[in-house]
Design an enzyme around this catalytic site. Structure first.
Site, PDB file in Angstrom:
ATOM      1  N   TYR A  67      -0.427  -8.505  15.957  1.00 21.28           N
ATOM      2  CA  TYR A  67      -0.413  -7.566  14.833  1.00 21.28           C
ATOM      3  C   TYR A  67      -1.601  -6.607  14.920  1.00 21.28           C
ATOM      4  O   TYR A  67      -1.441  -5.381  14.806  1.00 21.28           O
ATOM      5  CB  TYR A  67      -0.444  -8.308  13.507  1.00 21.28           C
ATOM      6  CG  TYR A  67      -0.651  -7.380  12.327  1.00 21.28           C
ATOM      7  CD1 TYR A  67       0.390  -6.573  11.870  1.00 21.28           C
ATOM      8  CD2 TYR A  67      -1.896  -7.266  11.707  1.00 21.28           C
ATOM      9  CE1 TYR A  67       0.201  -5.692  10.817  1.00 21.28           C
ATOM     10  CE2 TYR A  67      -2.089  -6.390  10.652  1.00 21.28           C
ATOM     11  CZ  TYR A  67      -1.045  -5.607  10.207  1.00 21.28           C
ATOM     12  OH  TYR A  67      -1.241  -4.728   9.169  1.00 21.28           O
ATOM     13  N   ILE A 118       0.828  -1.199   0.000  1.00 22.99           N
ATOM     14  CA  ILE A 118       0.000   0.000   0.000  1.00 22.99           C
ATOM     15  C   ILE A 118       0.863   1.250   0.000  1.00 22.99           C
ATOM     16  O   ILE A 118       0.558   2.233  -0.673  1.00 22.99           O
ATOM     17  CB  ILE A 118      -0.954  -0.023   1.209  1.00 22.99           C
ATOM     18  CG1 ILE A 118      -1.997  -1.142   1.026  1.00 22.99           C
ATOM     19  CG2 ILE A 118      -1.652   1.323   1.379  1.00 22.99           C
ATOM     20  CD1 ILE A 118      -2.830  -1.409   2.255  1.00 22.99           C
ATOM     21  N   LYS A 175      -1.549  -2.417  15.370  1.00 22.27           N
ATOM     22  CA  LYS A 175      -2.203  -1.444  14.498  1.00 22.27           C
ATOM     23  C   LYS A 175      -3.238  -0.627  15.282  1.00 22.27           C
ATOM     24  O   LYS A 175      -3.406   0.574  15.027  1.00 22.27           O
ATOM     25  CB  LYS A 175      -2.872  -2.155  13.323  1.00 22.27           C
ATOM     26  CG  LYS A 175      -1.908  -2.910  12.417  1.00 22.27           C
ATOM     27  CD  LYS A 175      -0.845  -2.010  11.834  1.00 22.27           C
ATOM     28  CE  LYS A 175      -1.395  -1.053  10.796  1.00 22.27           C
ATOM     29  NZ  LYS A 175      -0.317  -0.235  10.167  1.00 22.27           N
TER      30      LYS A 175
END
Length: 316
Positions: A178, A29, A182
């Site tokens: 994870y 991204i 975030k």
């Protein structure tokens, strides 16, 4: 939900003379954020721990964007002692935006740590960007209306932080760790704007997330990413629900460029938060917890050696 004017993801406003830093701009991204921002005429700096990969990404952008002003700097978010040097290597007197995009995602144990002894995903994804912002703040404050855009994840929506186990020492499950890393980033983005407003700063902090973004739906950008015919055909049903990483970049790009965007906002894809053009979303309920955000902020200051908004000479 949004009172912003119509936004065209394929006809972005000009941004000549502005400077943007994209962490992890060499792949995924982040690459597409950098490619799209480069098309505005801005100078785009790719931050990457691999200079060779960053240069390859810069070459790929130049091949697609005529006259692109793009360059690379070495940036290793897993080693806090290197960040001041990385910021110096930007060689700019101001920064109009930084997109905190770089990240590590592990699928399997064992638990790993950064050079500073922090759990790798929390240490890189959250603490690395927290500390980087501290070093960038003088450059951001020097711009007329700079933005810090933090790239969160839809995976964080179902997670909750455990402030007593931020480093996942007691409960290490890679996918959960994870998601929580975030989520910590997103808490940081919201809390940063709250503190910037209290300080009367001209800098704004915005949070974005890409929805569901798959490699198999992402257009080829050799040598950065090559999508095979088989992958394209096999992923066709998924396109009803999710999208490619090129589209996953749209919310962050809008958060950087749209003059109607405001600090403290959350931007994501229009369709169920998973795909489509970028829209303003309500801040998720569990992100609107100032007490937990303040606790995370305090822990982050302690773990990185300083506060984002009160960097002093000689601090780490």
């Amino acid at each position: 939900m949004s009172s912003t004017p119509p936004w065209n993801v394929r006809r972005l406003p000009a941004a000549e003379g502005r400077v943007f830093l994209v962490t992890g701009g060499n792949a995924g991204i982040g690459y597409f954020v950098a490619e799209q921002l480069s098309a505005t005429g801005a100078t785009v700096v790719l931050g990457s721990r691999s200079p060779a990969r960053a240069e390859a990404a810069a070459d790929a952008i130049r091949a697609r964007v005529a006259g692109a002003r793009v360059r690379a700097v070495r940036l290793d978010l897993a080693d806090l002692s290197t960040l001041a040097t990385s910021v110096e290597s930007l060689e700019v007197d101001r920064l109009d935006a930084v997109v905190h995009n770089a990240g590590v995602a592990l699928d399997h144990p064992p638990r790993r740590e950064t050079a500073d002894g922090h759990e790798l995903m929390f240490g890189t994804n959250h603490l690395g960007h927290f500390a980087l912002t501290r070093w960038l703040m003088p450059l951001l404050a020097a711009a007329p209306a700079a933005r810090v855009v933090t790239m969160g994840s839809f995976a964080a929506k179902s997670e909750r932080l455990d402030p007593d186990d931020l480093q996942s020492r007691e409960d290490y499950r890679p996918k959960r760790t994870y998601g929580r890393s975030k989520l910590a980033q997103m808490y940081f983005g919201v809390e940063l704007d709250r503190r910037l407003r209290a300080a009367g700063s001209t800098v704004a902090s915005v949070v974005a997330h890409p929805g569901g973004a798959l490699d198999s739906l992402t257009p080829s950008r050799p040598p950065i990413h090559v999508r095979t015919a088989g992958a394209r055909l096999g992923s066709a049903p998924a396109a009803l629900l999710v999208q490619g990483k090129d589209a996953g970049a749209w919310p962050a790009v809008r958060a950087v460029l749209d003059p109607a965007v405001r600090g403290g906002q959350l931007w994501g894809p229009r369709v169920f938060g998973l795909r489509g053009e970028p829209r303003l979303e309500p801040v998720w309920d569990h992100l609107a917890d100032p007490a937990l955000a303040a606790r995370l902020w305090g822990a982050s200051c302690e773990l990185t050696g300083g506060d984002v908004l009160t960097r002093t000479p000689g601090s780490r």
